[in-house]
Motif scaffolding. Structure first.
Motif, short mmCIF file in Angstrom:
data_model
loop_
_atom_site.label_atom_id
_atom_site.label_comp_id
_atom_site.label_asym_id
_atom_site.label_seq_id
_atom_site.Cartn_x
_atom_site.Cartn_y
_atom_site.Cartn_z
N THR A 1 67.90 98.65 79.84
CA THR A 1 67.44 97.68 80.86
C THR A 1 65.89 97.99 81.49
N LEU A 2 65.64 99.52 81.74
CA LEU A 2 64.62 99.64 81.96
C LEU A 2 63.33 99.64 80.87
N CYS A 3 63.70 99.76 79.80
CA CYS A 3 62.80 99.70 78.51
C CYS A 3 62.35 98.13 78.64
N VAL A 4 63.45 97.23 78.72
CA VAL A 4 62.98 95.83 78.71
C VAL A 4 62.13 95.34 80.04
N CYS B 1 58.55 101.63 85.19
CA CYS B 1 59.55 101.51 84.60
C CYS B 1 59.95 102.41 83.31
N ALA B 2 58.72 102.50 82.45
CA ALA B 2 58.72 103.16 81.43
C ALA B 2 59.26 104.57 82.03
N ASN C 1 63.33 109.21 81.98
CA ASN C 1 63.90 110.30 82.73
C ASN C 1 65.44 110.14 82.39
N VAL C 2 66.06 108.97 81.82
CA VAL C 2 67.49 108.75 81.62
C VAL C 2 67.55 108.56 80.23
N GLN D 1 73.01 104.92 79.02
CA GLN D 1 72.25 104.40 78.09
C GLN D 1 71.82 102.82 78.35
N GLY D 2 73.03 102.12 78.86
CA GLY D 2 72.72 100.80 79.65
C GLY D 2 71.67 100.79 80.40
#
Length: 363
Positions: free
Chosen positions: A33-36, A14-15, A20-21, A28-29
């Protein structure tokens, strides 16, 4: 151990996608989400563990003593956290869960915001033992994670926010005061000969300096350590050799990058990476502290305090290698050495008491 492996892999995946984005404004959304999602797996394992960690009995005992007003820690911030939780429940597990959540939030926020390679930072965080140590030395782990989060304010030269967070951290664990001078070291250029000569000089003067440090500590409130079970030589030869080896590698890549960056610098001057320089100085302090671990009780806590920056430093070091094939080899060296050290500490020595794992659902 399988729970840890799965959690780490999920967090790293996920990190990696998040990185990558990160710079795509329209995503950014998705990035948040991926950070969470990167934060959740490893934090979930830490939050919902039960009686896992060497220091679990200590914090369990103090939780009830603080609630009853019998005893307390020196630091008011952590005592307050105990008190607040005990208002709602007498189950000490909630304290461990709260600490794991706090550590996870600050740690993953620091990695996702500041690392040049978040997935690799997560792997280093685990293999260096810092993740498992966060399940033991709760107070210090909270303080260290707050420092890593606040490190961005050192780079931004925002002294108000940096020292605010360091004051908060010091109310959790007093060792955080050793982070105060870090702010003033930013921008200091690394001088490889000075570091080498300083280290050599400390080695020569080690017998004298040990006696001096013992005398100084004996005059503080920590003098009771000398009459306790903690007063035993805890010099970790493997840890020292690994730390020294990485220090040599870090210095090499400082000189390597400095040499190559002179081609793009003005007047033949190299382009300085001030963040790398500062992190290297902090790691140098960690290496030095291992020299005195045979004389000063619990000196390993100071080592951990400074070596905690590896999750940001090692990825930055690897990225200084210009050639792709060499960079892959460097990745392998770092991961290989850390993995061997980790297996030695966890499987052979039995540190951290991380296995066998027990879920709170099945207590």
């Amino acid at each position: 151990m399988m729970y840890y492996v799965v959690a780490v892999l999920l967090s790293m995946i996920c990190a990696s996608y998040a990185a990558n984005v990160k710079k795509v404004k329209s995503l950014q959304g998705t990035y948040r989400t991926l950070c969470v999602l990167a934060f959740l797996p490893m934090t979930f394992v830490s939050v919902f563990r039960y009686e896992v960690g060497t220091d679990w009995p200590i914090y369990d005992e103090y939780f009830h003593k603080i609630d009853a007003g019998i005893d307390k820690f020196t630091e008011p911030g952590f005592n307050l956290l105990n008190k607040v939780i005990s208002v709602f429940t007498k189950d000490s597990w909630w304290l461990f869960a709260a600490c794991a959540l706090i550590i996870g939030v600050f740690m993953f926020k620091a990695i996702m915001d500041q690392s040049v390679n978040p997935a690799f930072s997560i792997l280093v965080y685990v293999l260096a033992g810092d993740y498992f140590n966060s399940q033991n030395q709760l107070r210090q782990a909270i303080a260290m994670s707050i420092f890593l989060y606040a490190f961005k304010y050192v780079k931004a030269r925002d002294w108000k926010r940096y020292f605010f967070w360091m004051l908060i951290a010091s109310t959790i664990h007093l060792s955080a005061v050793l982070y105060f001078p870090v702010y003033f070291l930013y921008g200091v250029k690394v001088c490889v000969p000075v570091i080498c000569y300083s280290f050599a000089g400390l080695c020569v003067l080690l017998p004298v300096l040990k006696k001096l440090l013992v005398f100084v500590v004996s005059k503080t409130k920590y003098s009771w350590y000398f009459d306790s079970a903690y007063y035993a030589s805890n010099f970790n030869l493997v840890g020292f050799l690994v730390s020294l080896g990485f220090l040599v590698l870090l210095l090499f890549y400082y000189a390597y990058y400095d040499k190559h960056s002179k081609l793009s610098g003005e007047n033949g001057e190299g382009v300085q990476d001030k963040e790398y320089n500062l992190l290297l100085y902090i790691y140098f302090a960690a290496t030095i502290s291992t020299l005195f671990s045979s004389a000063i009780p619990q000196m390993s806590r100071i080592t951990i305090l400074f070596s905690f920056v590896t999750s940001l430093l090692f990825p930055r070091m690897v990225m200084r290698e210009h050639r792709r094939n060499r960079r892959i080899v460097l990745y392998m060296i770092v991961v290989g050495v850390l993995a061997v050290k980790f297996l030695y500490e966890v499987c052979y020595v039995g540190w951290y008491d991380a296995v066998p794992f027990k879920w709170v659902f099945f207590r």
